[in-house]
Write a protein that holds these residues in place. Structure first.
Motif, PDB file in Angstrom:
ATOM      1  N   GLN A  63       0.856  -1.176   0.000  1.00 26.78           N
ATOM      2  CA  GLN A  63       0.000   0.000   0.000  1.00 26.78           C
ATOM      3  C   GLN A  63       0.895   1.230   0.000  1.00 26.78           C
ATOM      4  O   GLN A  63       1.374   1.663   1.052  1.00 26.78           O
ATOM      5  N   PRO A  64       1.160   1.801  -1.165  1.00 25.44           N
ATOM      6  CA  PRO A  64       2.091   2.935  -1.238  1.00 25.44           C
ATOM      7  C   PRO A  64       1.572   4.139  -0.454  1.00 25.44           C
ATOM      8  O   PRO A  64       0.381   4.458  -0.473  1.00 25.44           O
ATOM      9  N   ARG A  65       2.489   4.781   0.235  1.00 21.88           N
ATOM     10  CA  ARG A  65       2.206   6.028   0.949  1.00 21.88           C
ATOM     11  C   ARG A  65       3.211   7.073   0.496  1.00 21.88           C
ATOM     12  O   ARG A  65       4.369   6.763   0.222  1.00 21.88           O
ATOM     13  N   ASP A  66       2.775   8.317   0.413  1.00 22.17           N
ATOM     14  CA  ASP A  66       3.665   9.395  -0.015  1.00 22.17           C
ATOM     15  C   ASP A  66       4.840   9.517   0.945  1.00 22.17           C
ATOM     16  O   ASP A  66       4.671   9.668   2.159  1.00 22.17           O
ATOM     17  N   GLU A  67       6.050   9.438   0.405  1.00 21.33           N
ATOM     18  CA  GLU A  67       7.252   9.424   1.236  1.00 21.33           C
ATOM     19  C   GLU A  67       7.441  10.731   1.999  1.00 21.33           C
ATOM     20  O   GLU A  67       7.737  10.743   3.196  1.00 21.33           O
ATOM     21  N   MET A  68       7.261  11.850   1.312  1.00 23.66           N
ATOM     22  CA  MET A  68       7.475  13.145   1.960  1.00 23.66           C
ATOM     23  C   MET A  68       6.472  13.363   3.083  1.00 23.66           C
ATOM     24  O   MET A  68       6.815  13.831   4.175  1.00 23.66           O
ATOM     25  N   ARG A  69       5.231  13.008   2.821  1.00 25.89           N
ATOM     26  CA  ARG A  69       4.186  13.170   3.833  1.00 25.89           C
ATOM     27  C   ARG A  69       4.473  12.308   5.053  1.00 25.89           C
ATOM     28  O   ARG A  69       4.319  12.752   6.196  1.00 25.89           O
ATOM     29  N   SER A  70       4.921  11.079   4.816  1.00 29.12           N
ATOM     30  CA  SER A  70       5.224  10.176   5.924  1.00 29.12           C
ATOM     31  C   SER A  70       6.371  10.701   6.771  1.00 29.12           C
ATOM     32  O   SER A  70       6.336  10.646   8.008  1.00 29.12           O
ATOM     33  N   MET A  71       7.406  11.230   6.120  1.00 31.49           N
ATOM     34  CA  MET A  71       8.554  11.746   6.859  1.00 31.49           C
ATOM     35  C   MET A  71       8.191  12.974   7.677  1.00 31.49           C
ATOM     36  O   MET A  71       8.600  13.114   8.831  1.00 31.49           O
ATOM     37  N   VAL A  72       7.413  13.874   7.079  1.00 33.89           N
ATOM     38  CA  VAL A  72       7.023  15.092   7.803  1.00 33.89           C
ATOM     39  C   VAL A  72       6.154  14.743   9.006  1.00 33.89           C
ATOM     40  O   VAL A  72       6.358  15.264  10.114  1.00 33.89           O
ATOM     41  N   HIS A  73       5.179  13.862   8.821  1.00 36.47           N
ATOM     42  CA  HIS A  73       4.313  13.481   9.939  1.00 36.47           C
ATOM     43  C   HIS A  73       5.115  12.776  11.035  1.00 36.47           C
ATOM     44  O   HIS A  73       4.883  12.995  12.228  1.00 36.47           O
ATOM     45  N   GLY A  74       6.073  11.932  10.630  1.00 39.59           N
ATOM     46  CA  GLY A  74       6.909  11.265  11.620  1.00 39.59           C
ATOM     47  C   GLY A  74       7.790  12.236  12.377  1.00 39.59           C
ATOM     48  O   GLY A  74       7.955  12.130  13.605  1.00 39.59           O
ATOM     49  N   LEU A  75       8.348  13.222  11.670  1.00 41.52           N
ATOM     50  CA  LEU A  75       9.193  14.215  12.324  1.00 41.52           C
ATOM     51  C   LEU A  75       8.385  15.099  13.264  1.00 41.52           C
ATOM     52  O   LEU A  75       8.845  15.442  14.364  1.00 41.52           O
ATOM     53  N   ASN A  76       7.175  15.459  12.857  1.00 43.93           N
ATOM     54  CA  ASN A  76       6.300  16.232  13.747  1.00 43.93           C
ATOM     55  C   ASN A  76       6.049  15.479  15.055  1.00 43.93           C
ATOM     56  O   ASN A  76       6.049  16.064  16.145  1.00 43.93           O
ATOM     57  N   PHE A  77       5.830  14.173  14.935  1.00 45.40           N
ATOM     58  CA  PHE A  77       5.607  13.356  16.136  1.00 45.40           C
ATOM     59  C   PHE A  77       6.839  13.369  17.038  1.00 45.40           C
ATOM     60  O   PHE A  77       6.737  13.538  18.259  1.00 45.40           O
TER      61      PHE A  77
ATOM     62  N   THR B   5       4.915  24.176   8.160  1.00 44.75           N
ATOM     63  CA  THR B   5       4.323  25.311   8.880  1.00 44.75           C
ATOM     64  C   THR B   5       3.245  24.900   9.875  1.00 44.75           C
ATOM     65  O   THR B   5       2.729  25.753  10.602  1.00 44.75           O
ATOM     66  N   GLY B   6       2.879  23.629   9.910  1.00 44.33           N
ATOM     67  CA  GLY B   6       1.848  23.201  10.846  1.00 44.33           C
ATOM     68  C   GLY B   6       1.545  21.726  10.696  1.00 44.33           C
ATOM     69  O   GLY B   6       2.261  20.976  10.029  1.00 44.33           O
ATOM     70  N   TRP B   7       0.467  21.315  11.326  1.00 43.13           N
ATOM     71  CA  TRP B   7       0.068  19.906  11.319  1.00 43.13           C
ATOM     72  C   TRP B   7      -0.559  19.519   9.976  1.00 43.13           C
ATOM     73  O   TRP B   7      -0.894  20.369   9.164  1.00 43.13           O
ATOM     74  N   GLY B   8      -0.741  18.221   9.803  1.00 44.83           N
ATOM     75  CA  GLY B   8      -1.445  17.719   8.622  1.00 44.83           C
ATOM     76  C   GLY B   8      -0.687  17.984   7.340  1.00 44.83           C
ATOM     77  O   GLY B   8       0.478  17.640   7.192  1.00 44.83           O
ATOM     78  N   GLU B   9      -1.358  18.630   6.410  1.00 45.30           N
ATOM     79  CA  GLU B   9      -0.792  18.860   5.083  1.00 45.30           C
ATOM     80  C   GLU B   9      -0.134  20.222   4.952  1.00 45.30           C
ATOM     81  O   GLU B   9       0.074  20.701   3.832  1.00 45.30           O
ATOM     82  N   GLN B  10       0.230  20.836   6.051  1.00 46.71           N
ATOM     83  CA  GLN B  10       0.825  22.169   6.000  1.00 46.71           C
ATOM     84  C   GLN B  10       2.341  22.078   5.790  1.00 46.71           C
ATOM     85  O   GLN B  10       3.132  22.418   6.661  1.00 46.71           O
ATOM     86  N   PHE B  11       2.722  21.618   4.628  1.00 46.48           N
ATOM     87  CA  PHE B  11       4.125  21.561   4.250  1.00 46.48           C
ATOM     88  C   PHE B  11       4.233  21.632   2.739  1.00 46.48           C
ATOM     89  O   PHE B  11       3.288  21.322   2.018  1.00 46.48           O
ATOM     90  N   ARG B  12       5.391  22.059   2.255  1.00 51.18           N
ATOM     91  CA  ARG B  12       5.625  22.134   0.809  1.00 51.18           C
ATOM     92  C   ARG B  12       7.120  22.039   0.534  1.00 51.18           C
ATOM     93  O   ARG B  12       7.945  22.483   1.333  1.00 51.18           O
ATOM     94  N   ARG B  13       7.438  21.463  -0.595  1.00 52.93           N
ATOM     95  CA  ARG B  13       8.840  21.384  -1.025  1.00 52.93           C
ATOM     96  C   ARG B  13       9.219  22.720  -1.640  1.00 52.93           C
ATOM     97  O   ARG B  13       8.576  23.186  -2.583  1.00 52.93           O
TER      98      ARG B  13
END
Length: 228
Positions: free
Chosen positions: A38-52, A110-118
């Motif tokens: 089940q592919p997951r977006d790599e960047m999203r996974s890393m950002v969410h993990g780092l936020n945690f 810049t915040g939780w969830g999808e608040q990030f950009r390359r």
């Protein structure tokens, strides 16, 4: 009979979440052995993990005070800087996340969830270092390669500020052991240096490139980051 019964028994299908290009490229190969990726977006996974980690785990990240960014340190002096480990905080935003893999991606969070950009990146990263080393040497593993870089001395092949000025360059606030030209001493010597002696500098050159891109990205209009 037992073997026939095992062959007739349906294989239990395993579902596994995965990131990166391989999770898409090799999905059919995994499917043939009973593993559904089940592919997951790599960047999203890393950002969410780092936020945690930044908000929930004490001492997971650290910072160093390198002083004036316009007065760079030598690799040896930078490695000796004391580390100040950070406490978990409820809102670590905003921050820049520099992901160093085969290449480099710089993400503004810049915040939780999808608040990030390359916001930037570079093709010079770990893959560049590993690839050039493979061209120079026949290393059996990446661990072996890292061990060789730890035994090298970059000043053997690098041209330093002191090599040019005979000491510190006070006019530009540059210490004598700051690298002025990567591999600069190689062209000044008649003898050809052994490739193994240059591995430490190759690692420092790649690191310097990544840090330069990250510092410049932090000063892009609208980001609001200040290099300190």
């Amino acid at each position: 009979a037992a073997a026939a019964a095992d062959a007739a028994t349906p294989r239990r299908r395993v579902v596994m979440r995965a990131t990166g290009g391989g999770s898409v490229k090799y999905a059919s190969a995994f499917e043939r052995i009973g593993v559904a990726l089940q592919p997951r977006d790599e960047m999203r996974s890393m950002v969410h993990g780092l936020n945690f980690l930044l908000t929930s785990v004490e001492g997971e990240a650290f910072c160093v005070d390198a002083g004036d960014p316009l007065s760079p340190l030598s690799p040896e002096r930078a490695a000796a800087l004391p580390r100040r480990y950070l406490r978990a905080q409820p809102s670590p935003f905003p921050y820049l996340f520099v992901s160093i893999g085969s290449g480099v991606s710089i993400i503004e969070v810049t915040g939780w969830g999808e608040q990030f950009r390359r916001v930037d990146g570079s093709s010079i990263g770990g893959g560049t270092f590993w690839g050039l080393c493979r061209l120079l040497l026949q290393c059996g593993s990446f661990d072996e390669l890292i061990a060789l870089t730890e035994r090298g001395v970059s000043s053997n092949v690098d041209m330093l500020v002191g090599d040019i000025y005979g000491g510190d360059c006070a006019a530009h606030n540059l210490n004598k052991d700051v690298i002025a030209a990567s591999f600069g001493k190689v062209v000044m010597r008649r003898e050809q240096p052994a490739p193994r002696r240059a591995l430490a500098q190759l690692a420092h050159a790649a690191e310097s490139s990544v840090l330069s891109v990250a510092l410049l990205a932090g000063r892009l209009p609208g980001l609001g980051f200040v290099a300190r």
